[in-house]
Scaffold this motif. Structure first.
Motif, PDB file in Angstrom:
ATOM      1  N   VAL A   1       4.705  -2.911 -12.998  1.00  0.00           N
ATOM      2  CA  VAL A   1       4.639  -1.989 -14.134  1.00  0.00           C
ATOM      3  C   VAL A   1       3.547  -2.265 -15.271  1.00  0.00           C
ATOM      4  CG1 VAL A   1       5.861  -0.956 -15.928  1.00  0.00           C
ATOM      5  CG2 VAL A   1       7.076  -1.042 -13.618  1.00  0.00           C
ATOM      6  N   ALA A   2       3.604  -3.551 -15.441  1.00  0.00           N
ATOM      7  CA  ALA A   2       2.550  -3.892 -16.283  1.00  0.00           C
ATOM      8  C   ALA A   2       1.068  -4.016 -16.086  1.00  0.00           C
ATOM      9  CB  ALA A   2       3.065  -5.554 -16.648  1.00  0.00           C
ATOM     10  N   SER A   3       0.845  -4.050 -14.641  1.00  0.00           N
ATOM     11  CA  SER A   3      -0.575  -4.083 -14.283  1.00  0.00           C
ATOM     12  C   SER A   3      -1.188  -2.858 -14.595  1.00  0.00           C
ATOM     13  CB  SER A   3      -0.594  -4.167 -12.790  1.00  0.00           C
ATOM     14  OG  SER A   3      -0.030  -2.900 -12.177  1.00  0.00           O
ATOM     15  N   GLY A   4      -0.728  -1.674 -14.896  1.00  0.00           N
ATOM     16  CA  GLY A   4      -1.193  -0.331 -14.994  1.00  0.00           C
ATOM     17  C   GLY A   4      -1.750   0.274 -14.196  1.00  0.00           C
ATOM     18  N   GLU A   5      -1.660  -0.185 -13.110  1.00  0.00           N
ATOM     19  CA  GLU A   5      -2.418   0.235 -11.584  1.00  0.00           C
ATOM     20  C   GLU A   5      -1.365   1.326 -10.992  1.00  0.00           C
ATOM     21  OE1 GLU A   5      -3.930  -1.615  -7.297  1.00  0.00           O
ATOM     22  OE2 GLU A   5      -3.194  -2.950  -9.036  1.00  0.00           O
ATOM     23  N   PRO A   6      -1.860   2.333 -10.393  1.00  0.00           N
ATOM     24  CA  PRO A   6      -0.972   3.139  -9.721  1.00  0.00           C
ATOM     25  C   PRO A   6       0.000   2.392  -8.731  1.00  0.00           C
ATOM     26  CG  PRO A   6      -3.292   4.197  -9.565  1.00  0.00           C
ATOM     27  CD  PRO A   6      -3.309   2.837 -10.245  1.00  0.00           C
ATOM     28  N   ALA A   7       1.472   2.943  -8.770  1.00  0.00           N
ATOM     29  CA  ALA A   7       2.357   2.074  -8.368  1.00  0.00           C
ATOM     30  C   ALA A   7       2.162   2.237  -6.768  1.00  0.00           C
ATOM     31  CB  ALA A   7       3.552   2.739  -8.710  1.00  0.00           C
ATOM     32  N   ALA A   8       1.777   3.171  -6.097  1.00  0.00           N
ATOM     33  CA  ALA A   8       1.544   3.267  -4.737  1.00  0.00           C
ATOM     34  C   ALA A   8       0.495   2.304  -4.290  1.00  0.00           C
ATOM     35  CB  ALA A   8       1.102   4.598  -4.152  1.00  0.00           C
ATOM     36  N   ASP A   9      -0.682   2.051  -4.914  1.00  0.00           N
ATOM     37  CA  ASP A   9      -1.706   1.159  -4.916  1.00  0.00           C
ATOM     38  C   ASP A   9      -1.236  -0.462  -4.830  1.00  0.00           C
ATOM     39  OD1 ASP A   9      -3.377   3.410  -4.333  1.00  0.00           O
ATOM     40  OD2 ASP A   9      -4.381   3.158  -6.318  1.00  0.00           O
ATOM     41  N   TYR A  10      -0.734  -0.439  -5.918  1.00  0.00           N
ATOM     42  CA  TYR A  10      -0.065  -1.798  -6.109  1.00  0.00           C
ATOM     43  C   TYR A  10       0.890  -2.166  -5.018  1.00  0.00           C
ATOM     44  CZ  TYR A  10       1.689  -5.781  -9.093  1.00  0.00           C
ATOM     45  OH  TYR A  10       2.092  -7.257  -9.399  1.00  0.00           O
ATOM     46  N   CYS A  11       1.613  -1.418  -4.719  1.00  0.00           N
ATOM     47  CA  CYS A  11       2.862  -1.837  -3.827  1.00  0.00           C
ATOM     48  C   CYS A  11       2.177  -1.866  -2.307  1.00  0.00           C
ATOM     49  CB  CYS A  11       3.833  -0.532  -3.557  1.00  0.00           C
ATOM     50  SG  CYS A  11       5.010  -0.416  -5.176  1.00  0.00           S
ATOM     51  N   GLU A  12       1.104  -0.981  -1.905  1.00  0.00           N
ATOM     52  CA  GLU A  12       0.658  -1.275  -0.832  1.00  0.00           C
ATOM     53  C   GLU A  12      -0.115  -2.642  -0.508  1.00  0.00           C
ATOM     54  OE1 GLU A  12      -1.190   0.338   3.002  1.00  0.00           O
ATOM     55  OE2 GLU A  12       0.040   1.350   1.341  1.00  0.00           O
ATOM     56  N   ARG A  13      -0.852  -3.127  -1.617  1.00  0.00           N
ATOM     57  CA  ARG A  13      -1.266  -4.604  -1.618  1.00  0.00           C
ATOM     58  C   ARG A  13      -0.255  -5.533  -1.685  1.00  0.00           C
ATOM     59  NH1 ARG A  13      -3.657  -3.700  -5.692  1.00  0.00           N
ATOM     60  NH2 ARG A  13      -2.842  -5.078  -7.089  1.00  0.00           N
ATOM     61  N   LEU A  14       0.938  -5.272  -2.351  1.00  0.00           N
ATOM     62  CA  LEU A  14       2.106  -6.303  -2.445  1.00  0.00           C
ATOM     63  C   LEU A  14       2.646  -6.609  -1.124  1.00  0.00           C
ATOM     64  CD1 LEU A  14       3.698  -8.043  -4.609  1.00  0.00           C
ATOM     65  CD2 LEU A  14       4.983  -6.057  -4.578  1.00  0.00           C
ATOM     66  N   VAL A  15       2.903  -5.520  -0.479  1.00  0.00           N
ATOM     67  CA  VAL A  15       3.712  -5.364   0.602  1.00  0.00           C
ATOM     68  C   VAL A  15       2.996  -6.084   1.738  1.00  0.00           C
ATOM     69  CG1 VAL A  15       5.181  -4.085   2.291  1.00  0.00           C
ATOM     70  CG2 VAL A  15       5.411  -3.530  -0.010  1.00  0.00           C
ATOM     71  N   ARG A  16       1.715  -5.627   1.997  1.00  0.00           N
ATOM     72  CA  ARG A  16       0.757  -6.157   2.880  1.00  0.00           C
ATOM     73  C   ARG A  16       0.512  -7.563   2.701  1.00  0.00           C
ATOM     74  NH1 ARG A  16      -1.039  -2.753   6.367  1.00  0.00           N
ATOM     75  NH2 ARG A  16      -1.273  -0.540   5.763  1.00  0.00           N
ATOM     76  N   ASP A  17       0.561  -8.210   1.508  1.00  0.00           N
ATOM     77  CA  ASP A  17       0.365  -9.650   1.393  1.00  0.00           C
ATOM     78  C   ASP A  17       1.754 -10.403   2.078  1.00  0.00           C
ATOM     79  OD1 ASP A  17      -0.432 -12.159   0.107  1.00  0.00           O
ATOM     80  OD2 ASP A  17       1.218 -11.939  -1.045  1.00  0.00           O
ATOM     81  N   TYR A  18       2.971  -9.962   1.670  1.00  0.00           N
ATOM     82  CA  TYR A  18       4.197 -10.400   1.985  1.00  0.00           C
ATOM     83  C   TYR A  18       4.347 -10.266   3.651  1.00  0.00           C
ATOM     84  CZ  TYR A  18       6.588 -11.203  -2.297  1.00  0.00           C
ATOM     85  OH  TYR A  18       7.176 -11.772  -3.513  1.00  0.00           O
ATOM     86  N   ARG A  19       4.057  -9.125   4.080  1.00  0.00           N
ATOM     87  CA  ARG A  19       3.957  -9.235   5.772  1.00  0.00           C
ATOM     88  C   ARG A  19       3.051 -10.063   6.345  1.00  0.00           C
ATOM     89  NH1 ARG A  19       3.625  -3.974   9.723  1.00  0.00           N
ATOM     90  NH2 ARG A  19       4.876  -4.891  11.427  1.00  0.00           N
TER      91      ARG A  19
END
Length: 257
Positions: A114-132
């Motif tokens: 939330v603090a990043s200010g980035e669109p949630a979908a874009d942030y989550c995409e990068r985050l989840v791919r990193d975890y995977r």
């Protein structure tokens, strides 16, 4: 001379003051345990909606059957039957990043997102791919027993919405859930502690103290397990099950030179 101060409580001969309020005249009988927990941590009393939400969190975390914390508390109660607090403490030290206290890791992800200010979908995409790619579990998702969904999560989400607390953190968690399912190509439930992490953020609690809320909640459940153990001595069955299911295997004889 020390500059240290406390703003929590002061005990006088004829008065006990807690954050500026008289314990006897202004707090006892006028505020609930849940309200006092919120008050002590946030330095203000909760709104009715926040009281309802925090109470739901504490009820959710209080009991989950024969988990390690309950089993350890029962074993301690069996070993030290006259010391209730020892058994409860033994169980509480297992609250951590595997059982009951996992909301803080999810909350940190949500707060950063939330603090990043980035669109949630874009942030989550990068985050989840990193975890995977790292083959690491995404905090707040999946459950070893509750499939396809953790039954506690929808109720907590309903309470968040009913209380007007389904704000940016809850919405970010729901976006993250959709991305998790798409990237993993299967449904992974938002578990109860994931939803709790989002809900506590909505109430202004910091991730670093969320595990403490799990501890004060689970303490109530552990007291019930200790009481039942005093009445039933069920640990005898647990000890027998351990002996029967974990056989002793003698090591290879050592060779002497």
């Amino acid at each position: 001379m020390s500059d240290a101060q406390t703003h929590i409580a002061n005990v006088l001969i004829d008065r006990i003051e807690i954050r500026g309020y008289d314990l006897v005249d202004e707090l006892i009988g006028k505020h609930s345990y849940t309200e006092m927990v919120f008050f002590l941590l946030r330095d203000r009393f909760p709104t009715p909606a926040e009281t309802k939400a925090l109470d739901a969190v504490l009820v959710t975390l209080m009991e989950h059957g024969l988990t390690p914390s309950a089993l350890i508390a029962r074993l301690a109660a069996h070993s030290v039957p006259s010391e209730v607090q020892v058994a409860m403490t033994a169980g509480l030290v297992t609250v951590g990043n595997v059982f009951a206290g996992t909301m803080e890791d999810c909350a940190r992800l949500l707060k950063l997102g939330v603090a990043s200010g980035e669109p949630a979908a874009d942030y989550c995409e990068r985050l989840v791919r990193d975890y995977r790619e790292r083959r690491a579990p995404v905090p707040g998702f999946g459950h070893p027993h509750h499939k396809p969904d953790d039954p506690r999560t929808p109720r907590l989400l309903d309470i968040a919405r009913e209380s007007g607390l389904a704000g940016r953190y809850v919405e970010f968690l729901l976006t993250l859930s959709a991305v998790v399912d798409r990237i993993y190509q299967k449904h992974l439930t938002i578990n109860a502690t994931g939803m709790i992490g989002a809900l506590l953020l909505e109430m202004g609690f910091e991730p670093d103290i969320m595990r403490g809320l799990a501890v004060i909640s689970r303490a109530g459940g552990l007291l019930a397990h200790v009481q039942e153990e005093q009445q039933t001595d069920s640990v005898r069955a647990l000890r027998k099950a351990a002996r029967d299911s974990i056989p002793y295997v003698a090591p290879e004889p050592k060779k002497h030179r």
